[in-house]
Write an enzyme that holds these catalytic residues in place. Structure first.
Site, PDB file in Angstrom:
ATOM      1  N   VAL A 140      70.351   5.809 -19.635  1.00  0.00           N
ATOM      2  CA  VAL A 140      69.866   4.939 -18.300  1.00  0.00           C
ATOM      3  C   VAL A 140      68.465   4.695 -18.142  1.00  0.00           C
ATOM      4  O   VAL A 140      67.627   5.153 -18.307  1.00  0.00           O
ATOM      5  CB  VAL A 140      70.273   5.912 -16.799  1.00  0.00           C
ATOM      6  N   HIS A 173      63.456   8.384 -14.913  1.00  0.00           N
ATOM      7  CA  HIS A 173      64.101   9.170 -14.026  1.00  0.00           C
ATOM      8  C   HIS A 173      62.733  10.064 -15.185  1.00  0.00           C
ATOM      9  O   HIS A 173      62.814  10.190 -16.146  1.00  0.00           O
ATOM     10  CB  HIS A 173      65.038   9.613 -14.883  1.00  0.00           C
ATOM     11  N   ASN A 197      62.606  10.359 -21.593  1.00  0.00           N
ATOM     12  CA  ASN A 197      63.192   9.570 -22.124  1.00  0.00           C
ATOM     13  C   ASN A 197      62.855   7.756 -22.424  1.00  0.00           C
ATOM     14  O   ASN A 197      63.374   7.808 -21.207  1.00  0.00           O
ATOM     15  CB  ASN A 197      64.704  10.201 -22.318  1.00  0.00           C
ATOM     16  N   ASP A 209      71.266  16.256 -12.155  1.00  0.00           N
ATOM     17  CA  ASP A 209      71.703  15.935 -13.466  1.00  0.00           C
ATOM     18  C   ASP A 209      73.447  16.337 -13.086  1.00  0.00           C
ATOM     19  O   ASP A 209      73.982  17.323 -12.999  1.00  0.00           O
ATOM     20  CB  ASP A 209      71.379  15.873 -15.244  1.00  0.00           C
ATOM     21  N   HIS A 217      63.152  14.007 -15.564  1.00  0.00           N
ATOM     22  CA  HIS A 217      63.640  14.995 -15.875  1.00  0.00           C
ATOM     23  C   HIS A 217      62.936  16.250 -15.650  1.00  0.00           C
ATOM     24  O   HIS A 217      62.359  16.469 -16.349  1.00  0.00           O
ATOM     25  CB  HIS A 217      64.408  15.844 -17.786  1.00  0.00           C
TER      26      HIS A 217
HETATM   27  P1  5GP Z   1      68.096   9.584 -19.859  1.00  0.00           P
HETATM   28  O1  5GP Z   1      68.906  10.253 -22.045  1.00  0.00           O
HETATM   29  O2  5GP Z   1      68.674   8.130 -19.622  1.00  0.00           O
HETATM   30  O3  5GP Z   1      66.740  10.025 -20.324  1.00  0.00           O
HETATM   31  O4  5GP Z   1      68.677  10.506 -18.900  1.00  0.00           O
HETATM   32  C1  5GP Z   1      70.611  10.377 -18.143  1.00  0.00           C
HETATM   33  C2  5GP Z   1      70.172  10.983 -17.569  1.00  0.00           C
HETATM   34  O5  5GP Z   1      71.380  10.422 -16.897  1.00  0.00           O
HETATM   35  C3  5GP Z   1      71.233  12.225 -18.270  1.00  0.00           C
HETATM   36  O6  5GP Z   1      70.974  13.220 -18.330  1.00  0.00           O
HETATM   37  C4  5GP Z   1      72.728  12.438 -17.895  1.00  0.00           C
HETATM   38  O7  5GP Z   1      74.137  13.326 -17.810  1.00  0.00           O
HETATM   39  C5  5GP Z   1      72.810  11.404 -15.985  1.00  0.00           C
HETATM   40  N1  5GP Z   1      73.642  11.078 -15.423  1.00  0.00           N
HETATM   41  C6  5GP Z   1      73.990   9.770 -16.004  1.00  0.00           C
HETATM   42  N2  5GP Z   1      74.743   8.890 -15.258  1.00  0.00           N
HETATM   43  C7  5GP Z   1      74.942   9.432 -13.673  1.00  0.00           C
HETATM   44  C8  5GP Z   1      75.461   9.704 -12.921  1.00  0.00           C
HETATM   45  O8  5GP Z   1      76.101   9.109 -12.346  1.00  0.00           O
HETATM   46  N3  5GP Z   1      75.567  10.835 -12.192  1.00  0.00           N
HETATM   47  C9  5GP Z   1      74.105  11.754 -11.931  1.00  0.00           C
HETATM   48  N4  5GP Z   1      73.988  13.193 -10.675  1.00  0.00           N
HETATM   49  N5  5GP Z   1      73.853  12.002 -13.214  1.00  0.00           N
HETATM   50  C10 5GP Z   1      74.321  11.292 -14.144  1.00  0.00           C
END
Ligand code: 5GP
Ligand code: ZN
Length: 117
Positions: free
Chosen positions: A99, A103, A90, A32, A105
């Site tokens: 995003v 995914h 999430n 992340d 985590h």
């Molecule tokens: P969500 O909140 O959608 O469950 O998690 C999205 C995750 O994607 C977040 O923890 C954020 O830090 C990570 N993230 C967002 N953009 C990027 C990126 O460009 N590269 C990487 N490696 N992680 C990302």
């Protein structure tokens, strides 16, 4: 099957760089960009753009097993199995999904509180 305007589809297509820690035919795992724990890896399906976990259908069940199996391998590799770790999907705004390509985590390397914030 992949999507031209999705951040994680772009990472799969190597159009955007990522720190990849796991890859097989079906799953990609990468660190992340804004880690919330010493180990914070995101696992995504490589061959399908699925927006959110609530969209999972019966034909997608294998993907969920593959995501968990990949996360278990990386948890073992990081020696966080005995102490413990957390797996999180999430979904939508109340959970803070940012995003919209599913995914998983993997979070580990510290103690987590419960209930989550
Ligand atoms: P969500 O909140 O959608 O469950 O998690 C999205 C995750 O994607 C977040 O923890 C954020 O830090 C990570 N993230 C967002 N953009 C990027 C990126 O460009 N590269 C990487 N490696 N992680 C990302
Ligand atoms: Zn996507």
């Amino acid at each position: 099957m992949l999507c031209s305007d999705c951040l994680f589809c772009k990472i799969i297509q190597k159009k955007i760089p990522a720190d990849i820690v796991y890859e097989d035919d079906n799953i990609l795992g990468f660190n992340d960009i804004n880690p919330q724990a010493p180990v914070h890896v995101l696992f995504i399906p490589k061959n399908r753009h699925i927006e959110k976990i609530s969209d999972i259908k019966k034909e997608d069940h294998e993907i969920i097993g593959q995501l968990v199996s990949a996360a278990n391998k990386i948890a073992k590799k990081n020696n966080i199995v005995d102490d413990g770790f957390r797996l999180v999907f999430n979904c939508n705004k109340n959970a803070g999904q940012a995003v919209f390509h599913i995914h998983l985590h993997l979070l580990g390397g510290r103690i987590f509180s419960w209930p989550p914030g």
